[in-house]
Design an enzyme around this catalytic site. Structure first.
Site, mmCIF file in Angstrom:
data_model
loop_
_atom_site.group_PDB
_atom_site.id
_atom_site.type_symbol
_atom_site.label_atom_id
_atom_site.label_comp_id
_atom_site.label_asym_id
_atom_site.label_seq_id
_atom_site.Cartn_x
_atom_site.Cartn_y
_atom_site.Cartn_z
ATOM 1 N N LYS A 213 0.831 -1.203 0.000
ATOM 2 C CA LYS A 213 0.000 0.000 0.000
ATOM 3 C C LYS A 213 0.864 1.251 0.000
ATOM 4 O O LYS A 213 0.659 2.168 -0.781
ATOM 5 C CB LYS A 213 -0.921 -0.002 1.224
ATOM 6 C CG LYS A 213 -1.781 1.236 1.296
ATOM 7 C CD LYS A 213 -2.832 1.135 2.362
ATOM 8 C CE LYS A 213 -2.293 1.524 3.711
ATOM 9 N NZ LYS A 213 -3.361 1.604 4.716
ATOM 10 N N GLU A 219 11.135 -4.713 3.094
ATOM 11 C CA GLU A 219 11.137 -6.140 2.764
ATOM 12 C C GLU A 219 10.616 -6.357 1.341
ATOM 13 O O GLU A 219 11.178 -7.117 0.553
ATOM 14 C CB GLU A 219 10.243 -6.919 3.741
ATOM 15 C CG GLU A 219 10.792 -7.049 5.145
ATOM 16 C CD GLU A 219 10.395 -5.887 6.054
ATOM 17 O OE1 GLU A 219 10.033 -4.805 5.536
ATOM 18 O OE2 GLU A 219 10.479 -6.055 7.289
ATOM 19 N N GLY A 270 -3.833 -2.149 6.000
ATOM 20 C CA GLY A 270 -3.178 -3.339 5.433
ATOM 21 C C GLY A 270 -3.820 -4.632 5.903
ATOM 22 O O GLY A 270 -4.131 -5.522 5.109
ATOM 23 N N ARG A 271 -4.059 -4.749 7.218
ATOM 24 C CA ARG A 271 -4.590 -6.001 7.765
ATOM 25 C C ARG A 271 -6.055 -6.209 7.433
ATOM 26 O O ARG A 271 -6.615 -7.258 7.722
ATOM 27 C CB ARG A 271 -4.344 -6.044 9.278
ATOM 28 C CG ARG A 271 -4.858 -4.829 10.026
ATOM 29 C CD ARG A 271 -4.268 -4.767 11.425
ATOM 30 N NE ARG A 271 -4.614 -3.561 12.155
ATOM 31 C CZ ARG A 271 -3.953 -2.399 12.073
ATOM 32 N NH1 ARG A 271 -2.924 -2.286 11.262
ATOM 33 N NH2 ARG A 271 -4.310 -1.355 12.799
ATOM 34 N N GLU A 357 -2.344 -6.212 15.933
ATOM 35 C CA GLU A 357 -1.892 -4.917 15.417
ATOM 36 C C GLU A 357 -2.996 -3.870 15.593
ATOM 37 O O GLU A 357 -2.732 -2.678 15.693
ATOM 38 C CB GLU A 357 -1.483 -5.030 13.934
ATOM 39 C CG GLU A 357 -0.468 -3.985 13.498
ATOM 40 C CD GLU A 357 0.012 -4.132 12.063
ATOM 41 O OE1 GLU A 357 -0.823 -4.120 11.142
ATOM 42 O OE2 GLU A 357 1.227 -4.254 11.842
ATOM 43 N N HIS A 388 -1.870 -32.438 19.816
ATOM 44 C CA HIS A 388 -0.658 -33.216 20.095
ATOM 45 C C HIS A 388 0.522 -32.292 20.358
ATOM 46 O O HIS A 388 1.672 -32.706 20.262
ATOM 47 C CB HIS A 388 -0.367 -34.154 18.920
ATOM 48 C CG HIS A 388 -1.429 -35.180 18.736
ATOM 49 N ND1 HIS A 388 -1.397 -36.412 19.377
ATOM 50 C CD2 HIS A 388 -2.594 -35.148 18.046
ATOM 51 C CE1 HIS A 388 -2.492 -37.098 19.052
ATOM 52 N NE2 HIS A 388 -3.237 -36.346 18.251
ATOM 53 N N LYS A 503 11.555 -0.397 13.005
ATOM 54 C CA LYS A 503 11.946 -0.047 11.625
ATOM 55 C C LYS A 503 13.036 1.026 11.638
ATOM 56 O O LYS A 503 14.006 0.962 10.893
ATOM 57 C CB LYS A 503 10.734 0.500 10.849
ATOM 58 C CG LYS A 503 9.698 -0.542 10.468
ATOM 59 C CD LYS A 503 8.648 0.091 9.561
ATOM 60 C CE LYS A 503 7.420 -0.780 9.431
ATOM 61 N NZ LYS A 503 6.337 -0.184 8.674
HETATM 62 O O1 F6P Z 1 4.838 -2.512 9.406
HETATM 63 C C1 F6P Z 1 3.507 -2.863 9.538
HETATM 64 C C2 F6P Z 1 2.751 -2.623 8.256
HETATM 65 O O2 F6P Z 1 2.568 -1.266 8.066
HETATM 66 C C3 F6P Z 1 1.441 -3.370 8.290
HETATM 67 O O3 F6P Z 1 0.453 -2.671 8.967
HETATM 68 C C4 F6P Z 1 1.178 -3.576 6.850
HETATM 69 O O4 F6P Z 1 0.210 -4.555 6.646
HETATM 70 C C5 F6P Z 1 2.553 -3.968 6.366
HETATM 71 O O5 F6P Z 1 3.417 -3.148 7.121
HETATM 72 C C6 F6P Z 1 2.813 -3.836 4.895
HETATM 73 O O6 F6P Z 1 2.608 -2.531 4.454
HETATM 74 P P1 F6P Z 1 2.593 -2.149 2.927
HETATM 75 O O7 F6P Z 1 1.394 -2.792 2.280
HETATM 76 O O8 F6P Z 1 2.515 -0.661 2.886
HETATM 77 O O9 F6P Z 1 3.861 -2.652 2.290
#
Ligand code: F6P
Length: 527
Positions: A213, A219, A270-271, A357, A388, A503
């Site tokens: 987003k 990452e 995002g979530r 979150e 288990h 971060k």
């Molecule tokens: O670092 C947490 C976060 O902002 C989440 O809330 C989000 O889902 C994720 O990183 C990924 O964010 P993006 O879609 O902006 O890469």
């Protein structure tokens, strides 16, 4: 306008605090009274599901006080404000519109000069048209070969929900002749993640969707370059293989190097983004847009139920109220999600983010510290595997952990085998029934080591089969439960400032701007 007040200032909450809980599950869930509770304490959900709460430590008196609490906290009014476009995410000054990606519950929401329902619908249409072209072979690789695999590159909300839903529906789609493409996911910045996925696919016949987003997540940007490098090394035209899902204001939106780009916006957390283009692109490519539309229908129907004023007809609100009762009155700090369905293997991971979150906060929506506990720790694994593993602690440990079971009458495929007089599916069902009674009723034994105290609460969501509609209804149920709990705790469930500090420090390590323990740990890692 609803008034936003802290939980402990509400009269009905104060009354709940004074009320004794006399519900002993060991007694009320035993014999015929147990059977009567199972028949009585249930609410229908969408997608052929129902929510059962017979094995919760509640009775009619407590439920009626919880209904008072729902009213006093103006849960229905707050939800209406949310879906009508109020700035509910106060921390980031944003609207909260994920429900709009699957249906319009209230008035048209016009933001930034755009009718948002129409915007999300247009993106879905664009995705559906693109997916149809990929499936028909109109869009191919340079050699004219069809694409067989779609790989999503994203993390957090841009990974967990879509991945959990893909796994939830993969076998169902294959059994019904609806699986169009394999889907894989790269999320961790650990190079071993990207390498393992790249080794498992034919890159020349793979589409890669970069999903972010913000378009700034380290990452995801790193993994995008990892994949582009692999495509280049394979002598492929990168731009023919890469898609983007992002917001129109992100840096990724300015990059013209993608075969296609689909958009969501800042009003979809995002979530909560599985029902937007974030889930729509990968799921429409994997199963076809019709299956994704059925998933959205399940979500929309469950969202509609969440608008019910009476908690006894509103499963998400009831689940939320009982959860707050367990957290703030009974003092339980942890909750477990236990799907008796292998297809839901990543659902607990997705709900960990969605729940923790959202409601892992210590200040209210005005930034003032709260004097009560908020979101619980959530964990889970599919049954029977969990039995288990960690069920020992759930049955006999010193903490009481409320449990959320999920199960289905039918498996997703017709394949099954009968061993010792029962099929695998029947064995699975037998186990979930047994566990709920074991946790509630316990078993007296003279040997303390073999004694089960019982009185350990659980709820049960049961469905006919895990179809796209059921999967959608299930996800919406939990999203709305989390939202109602956030309203009760008076926290902003839609920002996530708690992820920022780590971060910032990681960036300092990468810039070699460290001292003290940060330097010492970096040195240990050879950075
Ligand atoms: O670092 C947490 C976060 O902002 C989440 O809330 C989000 O889902 C994720 O990183 C990924 O964010 P993006 O879609 O902006 O890469």
């Amino acid at each position: 306008m609803a008034s936003w007040k802290n939980l402990d200032t509400l009269q009905s909450f104060q009354e709940l605090q004074k009320m004794e809980n006399n519900v002993r599950l060991t007694e009320v869930m035993a014999g015929e009274s147990g059977a009567a509770r199972v028949a009585k304490y249930t609410v229908p959900m969408a997608g052929g599901l129902s929510y059962h709460y017979a094995a919760k430590k509640v009775d009619d008196t407590i439920l009626s006080k919880l209904a008072d609490l729902a009213k006093e906290a103006e849960l229905t009014e707050k939800f209406a404000e949310l879906y009508n476009g109020a700035v509910i995410n106060t921390g980031e000054k944003r609207l909260v519109l994920h429900q709009l990606t699957r249906g319009q519950l209230g008035n048209p929401v016009i933001a930034d000069g755009v009718d948002k329902f129409e915007f999300y619908k247009a993106q879905q249409k664009k995705i559906a048209e693109f997916a149809a072209k990929v499936h028909s072979g109109e869009i191919t690789n340079e050699k004219g070969e069809t694409f067989t695999t779609v790989v999503q590159i994203g993390i957090g909300g841009s990974d967990l929900g879509p991945r959990a839903i893909y796994l939830a529906l993969e076998n169902w789609a294959a059994a019904n002749g609806l699986k169009k493409m394999d889907a894989k996911f790269i999320s961790n910045v650990d190079p071993d993640d990207a390498v393992a996925v790249l080794n498992s696919v034919d890159v020349s016949r793979s589409l890669f969707i970069v999903v972010s987003k913000s378009g700034t997540t380290l990452e995801t940007l790193t993994n995008e370059l990892f994949v582009k490098d692999a495509l280049e090394k394979a002598g492929l035209d990168v731009s023919k293989h890469m898609l983007a899902v992002t917001s129109e204001t992100s840096p990724m939106a300015k990059n013209s190097g993608y075969l296609a780009a689909f958009f969501m916006d800042d009003y979809i957390g995002g979530r909560y983004s599985s029902s937007s283009a974030v889930g729509g692109a990968v799921l429409s490519l994997a199963f076809g847009p019709e299956v994704f539309a059925r998933f959205l229908d399940g979500m929309a129907a469950e969202d509609k139920l969440a608008t019910e004023q009476d908690p006894l007809k509103n499963p998400a609100m009831l689940d939320a109220l009982i959860g707050v009762y367990e957290r703030n009155i009974l003092g339980y700090a942890v909750t477990a999600l236990l799907p008796y369905s292998q297809a839901l293997s990543r659902f607990p991971a997705h709900l960990q983010q969605a729940d923790m979150e959202s409601n892992g906060k210590s200040v209210n929506r005005f930034g003032e510290p709260v004097n009560y506990k908020t979101g619980p720790v959530l964990f889970g694994e599919p049954g029977t595997n969990g039995q288990h593993s960690f069920y020992q602690l759930l049955h006999q440990g010193t903490d009481i952990i409320p449990l959320q079971f999920i199960g289905f009458k039918k498996s997703q495929t017709e394949k099954d085998v009968e061993v010792q007089g029962s099929t695998s599916q029947i064995k699975l069902g037998a186990n979930v029934a047994a566990q709920m009674v074991a946790f509630a009723c316990g078993k007296q034994d003279e040997n303390p080591n073999k004694n089960f105290d019982g009185d350990r609460p659980s709820s049960f969501i049961i469905g006919e089969q895990l179809t796209p509609e059921a999967c959608g209804a299930l996800l919406s149920h939990f999203e709305n439960k989390i939202m109602f709990q956030g309203f009760l705790w008076n926290v902003n469930s839609f920002d996530q400032e708690g992820v920022q500090l780590g971060k910032v420090l990681a960036k300092r390590v990468l810039a070699h701007d460290t001292d003290g323990a940060l330097k010492a740990f970096s040195d240990l890692l050879g950075i």
